[in-house]
Design an enzyme around this catalytic site. Sequence first.
Site, short mmCIF file in Angstrom:
data_model
loop_
_atom_site.label_atom_id
_atom_site.label_comp_id
_atom_site.label_asym_id
_atom_site.label_seq_id
_atom_site.Cartn_x
_atom_site.Cartn_y
_atom_site.Cartn_z
N ASN A 14 0.81 -1.23 0.00
CA ASN A 14 0.00 0.00 0.00
C ASN A 14 0.84 1.27 0.00
OD1 ASN A 14 -2.52 -1.18 -0.14
ND2 ASN A 14 -2.70 -1.40 2.08
N GLY B 86 4.18 1.61 -0.50
CA GLY B 86 5.17 1.64 -1.57
C GLY B 86 4.55 1.96 -2.92
N ARG C 122 0.62 -2.90 10.56
CA ARG C 122 -0.15 -3.22 11.76
C ARG C 122 -1.55 -3.73 11.44
NH1 ARG C 122 -0.39 1.30 16.17
NH2 ARG C 122 -0.40 2.78 14.43
N ARG D 102 3.15 -0.62 16.98
CA ARG D 102 4.22 -0.61 15.97
C ARG D 102 5.37 -1.51 16.42
NH1 ARG D 102 2.27 4.77 16.11
NH2 ARG D 102 1.41 5.45 14.12
N SER E 290 9.31 1.82 7.00
CA SER E 290 8.87 0.62 7.71
C SER E 290 8.88 0.83 9.22
CB SER E 290 9.80 -0.56 7.37
OG SER E 290 9.99 -0.66 5.98
N ASN E 291 7.94 0.21 9.89
CA ASN E 291 7.80 0.34 11.35
C ASN E 291 8.38 -0.84 12.11
OD1 ASN E 291 6.48 2.78 12.09
ND2 ASN E 291 4.60 2.06 11.13
N HIS F 98 8.10 7.74 16.65
CA HIS F 98 6.85 7.52 15.93
C HIS F 98 6.03 6.48 16.68
CE1 HIS F 98 4.07 7.47 12.68
NE2 HIS F 98 4.37 6.26 12.27
N1 LIG Z 1 6.56 5.61 9.13
C1 LIG Z 1 5.26 5.75 9.02
O1 LIG Z 1 4.72 6.80 9.38
C2 LIG Z 1 4.44 4.65 8.43
C3 LIG Z 1 3.15 4.89 7.96
C4 LIG Z 1 2.44 3.85 7.36
C5 LIG Z 1 3.01 2.58 7.27
N2 LIG Z 1 4.26 2.37 7.77
C6 LIG Z 1 4.90 1.06 7.70
O2 LIG Z 1 5.30 0.82 6.35
C7 LIG Z 1 5.36 -0.58 6.12
C8 LIG Z 1 4.57 -0.92 4.85
O3 LIG Z 1 3.19 -0.68 5.04
P1 LIG Z 1 2.13 -1.09 3.90
O4 LIG Z 1 0.82 -0.64 4.36
O5 LIG Z 1 2.66 -0.70 2.57
O6 LIG Z 1 2.22 -2.70 4.01
P2 LIG Z 1 1.87 -3.76 2.88
O7 LIG Z 1 1.74 -5.07 3.57
O8 LIG Z 1 0.77 -3.26 2.02
O9 LIG Z 1 3.20 -3.78 1.96
C9 LIG Z 1 4.43 -4.24 2.39
C10 LIG Z 1 5.13 -4.88 1.19
O10 LIG Z 1 6.47 -5.23 1.57
C11 LIG Z 1 6.79 -6.38 0.83
N3 LIG Z 1 7.97 -7.05 1.37
C12 LIG Z 1 8.07 -7.87 2.46
N4 LIG Z 1 9.34 -8.29 2.59
C13 LIG Z 1 10.06 -7.72 1.59
C14 LIG Z 1 11.43 -7.77 1.22
N5 LIG Z 1 12.30 -8.49 1.91
N6 LIG Z 1 11.81 -7.08 0.12
C15 LIG Z 1 10.92 -6.34 -0.58
N7 LIG Z 1 9.63 -6.25 -0.27
C16 LIG Z 1 9.19 -6.95 0.81
C17 LIG Z 1 5.52 -7.23 0.90
O11 LIG Z 1 5.52 -8.26 -0.09
C18 LIG Z 1 4.46 -6.16 0.70
O12 LIG Z 1 4.09 -6.05 -0.67
C19 LIG Z 1 4.82 -1.23 7.40
O13 LIG Z 1 5.90 -1.62 8.21
C20 LIG Z 1 4.04 -0.11 8.05
O14 LIG Z 1 3.92 -0.28 9.45
C21 LIG Z 1 4.98 3.37 8.33
#
Ligand SMILES: NC(=O)c1ccc[n+]([C@@H]2O[C@H](COP(=O)([O-])OP(=O)(O)OC[C@H]3O[C@@H](n4cnc5c(N)ncnc54)[C@H](O)[C@@H]3O)[C@@H](O)[C@H]2O)c1
Length: 309
Positions: free
Chosen positions: A13, A15, A83, A89, A120-121, A176
Amino acid sequence: MSRLKITVVGAGNVGATTAQRLAERDYADVVLVDIVEGLPQGKALDLNETGPVLGYEPNVIGTNGYEETRDSDIVVITAGIARKPGMSRDDLLNTNAGIVKQVSEQIRSSSPNAILIVVSNPLDVMSYVAMKVTGFPRQRVLGMAGVLDTARYRAFIAEELDVSVRDIQAMVLGGHGDTMVPLISYTSVSGIPITQLMPQAKLNAIVDRTRNGGAEIVKHLKTGSAYYAPSSAAVQMCEAIVHDQKRILPCAAWLDGEYGMSGLFLGVPCKIGRSGLEKIIEVELTGEERDALARSAAAVREPMGAVKL
Ligand SMILES: NC(=O)c1ccc[n+]([C@@H]2O[C@H](COP(=O)([O-])OP(=O)(O)OC[C@H]3O[C@@H](n4cnc5c(N)ncnc54)[C@H](O)[C@@H]3O)[C@@H](O)[C@H]2O)c1
């Protein structure tokens, strides 16, 4: 002059939405990486097919490897699990540490000069993992959290006052997590101190809602966490770098004595330009804000100590 190259790791989502926003801005080629076969390729193709309609050059590549990412100028790391309801987190710690470590090893050899924006979190600890594994200097490793947390805070204030979000200036510092520190003393509406426009009790409620802003969305979505605002925040940081904007944005940065702390990533006001983190700005804090920042730092150090690299 060739265009810049921005790699986004993780085609989920956050990315994929980051890649979309970058493609639409049209100032860089975008490489989208994921371990799931077909996922980044399919999303990249879909984004390229959007170019003729929206009017941008279709330059998105989807891949499961790192060859195509070679010599990226910026790498946004969103790989990991998100999450679900009831999870903090920090619950993501070990799984995501392993993922961010593996990604960082690849980036270290394929894009040794890149600037990293970690998403990533748990964010502050994952930023530490990325810096430690790549060995990059702190100027080139930033965590995205403060821009998002501040955006939530600004949105809630604007909604409450029924004024434009554009006119709310604010800054959320700290880790965060639930201990983040919205700075009331630096919150204003077109220069008018917020305390003149809103009773303290209302402000406290907004601070509270900001701290739980991520969880509020997780509760609605049930199957994942926020991504529209997070991707826009990551792109704002990219943009400050791409256009050498020298913006002052709250980002997670590695502290080396600033705010009386060292050896951890924490959200602080940062000057962001073409070389990444150009300066950490130290602002005066009230006693209460200083205590809150110290508590937030303690909440970051605990999982940081538990992570195994
Ligand atoms: N910093 C912030 O403010 C903030 C805000 C939102 C989300 N996040 C974090 O961002 C991360 C991603 O969230 P999302 O909603 O996109 O999750 P998501 O599950 O939709 O996407 C994560 C993607 O990472 C991929 N992935 C897993 N291992 C991998 C690897 N070794 N190499 C490459 N890709 C890999 C998965 O296949 C998946 O497509 C989470 O850890 C979330 O907690 C952080």
